[in-house]
Design an enzyme around this catalytic site. Sequence first.
Site, PDB file in Angstrom:
ATOM      1  N   LYS A 207      44.594  51.577  53.822  1.00 29.99           N
ATOM      2  CA  LYS A 207      44.637  51.029  52.460  1.00 29.99           C
ATOM      3  C   LYS A 207      45.631  51.795  51.598  1.00 29.99           C
ATOM      4  CE  LYS A 207      42.327  48.902  48.729  1.00 29.99           C
ATOM      5  NZ  LYS A 207      41.112  48.458  48.057  1.00 29.99           N
ATOM      6  N   GLU A 217      50.104  44.188  43.970  1.00 25.43           N
ATOM      7  CA  GLU A 217      49.900  43.010  44.830  1.00 25.43           C
ATOM      8  C   GLU A 217      50.957  41.926  44.617  1.00 25.43           C
ATOM      9  OE1 GLU A 217      45.729  41.867  46.371  1.00 25.43           O
ATOM     10  OE2 GLU A 217      46.132  40.434  44.776  1.00 25.43           O
ATOM     11  N   HIS A 244      29.496  41.069  50.218  1.00 30.91           N
ATOM     12  CA  HIS A 244      30.932  40.809  50.334  1.00 30.91           C
ATOM     13  C   HIS A 244      31.414  40.986  51.779  1.00 30.91           C
ATOM     14  CE1 HIS A 244      35.165  40.834  49.175  1.00 30.91           C
ATOM     15  NE2 HIS A 244      35.316  42.011  49.760  1.00 30.91           N
TER      16      HIS A 244
HETATM   17  N1  LIG Z   1      38.203  47.469  43.553  1.00 27.42           N
HETATM   18  C1  LIG Z   1      38.391  47.056  44.789  1.00 27.42           C
HETATM   19  O1  LIG Z   1      39.502  47.128  45.340  1.00 27.42           O
HETATM   20  C2  LIG Z   1      37.230  46.508  45.557  1.00 27.42           C
HETATM   21  C3  LIG Z   1      37.331  46.325  46.948  1.00 27.42           C
HETATM   22  C4  LIG Z   1      36.222  45.889  47.643  1.00 27.42           C
HETATM   23  C5  LIG Z   1      35.038  45.620  46.980  1.00 27.42           C
HETATM   24  N2  LIG Z   1      34.980  45.804  45.615  1.00 27.42           N
HETATM   25  C6  LIG Z   1      33.731  45.542  44.891  1.00 27.42           C
HETATM   26  O2  LIG Z   1      32.731  46.411  45.403  1.00 27.42           O
HETATM   27  C7  LIG Z   1      31.456  45.770  45.288  1.00 27.42           C
HETATM   28  C8  LIG Z   1      30.772  45.826  46.646  1.00 27.42           C
HETATM   29  O3  LIG Z   1      30.595  47.185  46.977  1.00 27.42           O
HETATM   30  P1  LIG Z   1      29.238  47.685  47.637  1.00 27.42           P
HETATM   31  O4  LIG Z   1      28.991  46.939  48.867  1.00 27.42           O
HETATM   32  O5  LIG Z   1      29.287  49.160  47.673  1.00 27.42           O
HETATM   33  O6  LIG Z   1      28.151  47.140  46.604  1.00 27.42           O
HETATM   34  P2  LIG Z   1      27.210  47.864  45.534  1.00 27.42           P
HETATM   35  O7  LIG Z   1      27.947  48.755  44.639  1.00 27.42           O
HETATM   36  O8  LIG Z   1      26.435  46.761  44.899  1.00 27.42           O
HETATM   37  O9  LIG Z   1      26.250  48.770  46.442  1.00 27.42           O
HETATM   38  C9  LIG Z   1      25.373  48.143  47.359  1.00 27.42           C
HETATM   39  C10 LIG Z   1      23.966  48.721  47.200  1.00 27.42           C
HETATM   40  O10 LIG Z   1      23.911  50.008  47.780  1.00 27.42           O
HETATM   41  C11 LIG Z   1      23.317  50.932  46.854  1.00 27.42           C
HETATM   42  N3  LIG Z   1      23.836  52.252  47.208  1.00 27.42           N
HETATM   43  C12 LIG Z   1      25.104  52.713  47.058  1.00 27.42           C
HETATM   44  N4  LIG Z   1      25.214  53.935  47.595  1.00 27.42           N
HETATM   45  C13 LIG Z   1      23.995  54.264  48.093  1.00 27.42           C
HETATM   46  C14 LIG Z   1      23.490  55.392  48.787  1.00 27.42           C
HETATM   47  N5  LIG Z   1      24.251  56.428  49.126  1.00 27.42           N
HETATM   48  N6  LIG Z   1      22.185  55.389  49.145  1.00 27.42           N
HETATM   49  C15 LIG Z   1      21.388  54.305  48.858  1.00 27.42           C
HETATM   50  N7  LIG Z   1      21.818  53.204  48.217  1.00 27.42           N
HETATM   51  C16 LIG Z   1      23.115  53.186  47.842  1.00 27.42           C
HETATM   52  C17 LIG Z   1      23.710  50.386  45.519  1.00 27.42           C
HETATM   53  O11 LIG Z   1      22.914  50.899  44.478  1.00 27.42           O
HETATM   54  C18 LIG Z   1      23.533  48.885  45.756  1.00 27.42           C
HETATM   55  O12 LIG Z   1      22.198  48.523  45.644  1.00 27.42           O
HETATM   56  C19 LIG Z   1      31.729  44.359  44.810  1.00 27.42           C
HETATM   57  O13 LIG Z   1      31.499  44.297  43.429  1.00 27.42           O
HETATM   58  C20 LIG Z   1      33.209  44.157  45.109  1.00 27.42           C
HETATM   59  O14 LIG Z   1      33.812  43.230  44.235  1.00 27.42           O
HETATM   60  C21 LIG Z   1      36.038  46.250  44.919  1.00 27.42           C
END
Ligand SMILES: NC(=O)c1ccc[n+]([C@@H]2O[C@H](COP(=O)([O-])OP(=O)(O)OC[C@H]3O[C@@H](n4cnc5c(N)ncnc54)[C@H](O)[C@@H]3O)[C@@H](O)[C@H]2O)c1
Length: 267
Positions: A207, A217, A244
């Site tokens: 990345k 982008e 996602h």
């Molecule tokens: N900015 C970017 O380039 C980019 C790229 C990919 C995804 N995203 C965004 O990221 C989000 C998805 O990320 P995600 O899958 O981390 O989702 P999220 O932030 O919703 O986390 C998923 C779940 O895991 C929990 N969690 C996180 N760390 C934990 C830990 N260590 N122990 C226990 N629970 C934990 C969170 O509280 C949540 O309930 C989406 O909003 C997506 O749009 C952004």
Amino acid sequence: MIESEILDALVSSFAPKARVALVIPESLTKGALKNFVTELSAHTETTLILTPDGEAQKSVAVLESAWNQLGVAGFTRNDRIVGIGGGATTDLAGFLASSWLRGIDWSAVPTSLAGMVDAAVGGKTGINTTAGKNLVGAFYSPTAVFISPRFLSSLPAADLAAGLAEVIKCGFIADPTILELVAAAGSRTLTDAVLLEELICRAVQVKADVVSQDFKESGLREILNYGHTLGHAIEKQERYSMRHGDAVSIGMVFAAELAHASGFITS
Ligand SMILES: NC(=O)c1ccc[n+]([C@@H]2O[C@H](COP(=O)([O-])OP(=O)(O)OC[C@H]3O[C@@H](n4cnc5c(N)ncnc54)[C@H](O)[C@@H]3O)[C@@H](O)[C@H]2O)c1
């Protein structure tokens, strides 16, 4: 890095007398990250900005509440925002940092696999609105990203598996060794800490390489969207109830089937 090293590195990255606004899901302050927050607050003057879990935190209402808390605390450009949590949290924290006083420094401490290999790397920040997901945001890189695979020990298995989708995507677009490692390890991939660490390093490298050549982008960065065209459509259709990474996995299979049917790949 391990958690205590992350804490030391984070604290020593702050300017002298800087105050910290820690953006974090409230659920994590009571569970997985309780000790980390306590330790950080003991070392630094910390304002806790507690958020709801998951996508619910990427909202105008949560952002406005965070702005108000920074205002009440009198946050200046010498102070700093730290986002700690999954990708949703670092997306929110980064956008908060980009918009407060026209931009103050921020750091990301991703604690989910998706956050470590994707969301916290590359400078895209943002929230969701009625117009759509991630349509309001900014390209605004953190000053530093602190990654510790140790945080993953408390991450639910379903979130870990969803995060692996973005790792495998990096294998398809740039680093075939990732695919070989995952294929050889099979179901052990998600439980082998040493392997996970190598996969995280490789995915972050892919990345970072892409983003450093095309930050906003205008061409190459679109390669990171492999599997995302159908993936995003599925997410929208499912009203964002599907993870996602799960949607992207389906999107990657679809893209491969399409390439096969069109004669671009043989099998
Ligand atoms: N900015 C970017 O380039 C980019 C790229 C990919 C995804 N995203 C965004 O990221 C989000 C998805 O990320 P995600 O899958 O981390 O989702 P999220 O932030 O919703 O986390 C998923 C779940 O895991 C929990 N969690 C996180 N760390 C934990 C830990 N260590 N122990 C226990 N629970 C934990 C969170 O509280 C949540 O309930 C989406 O909003 C997506 O749009 C952004």
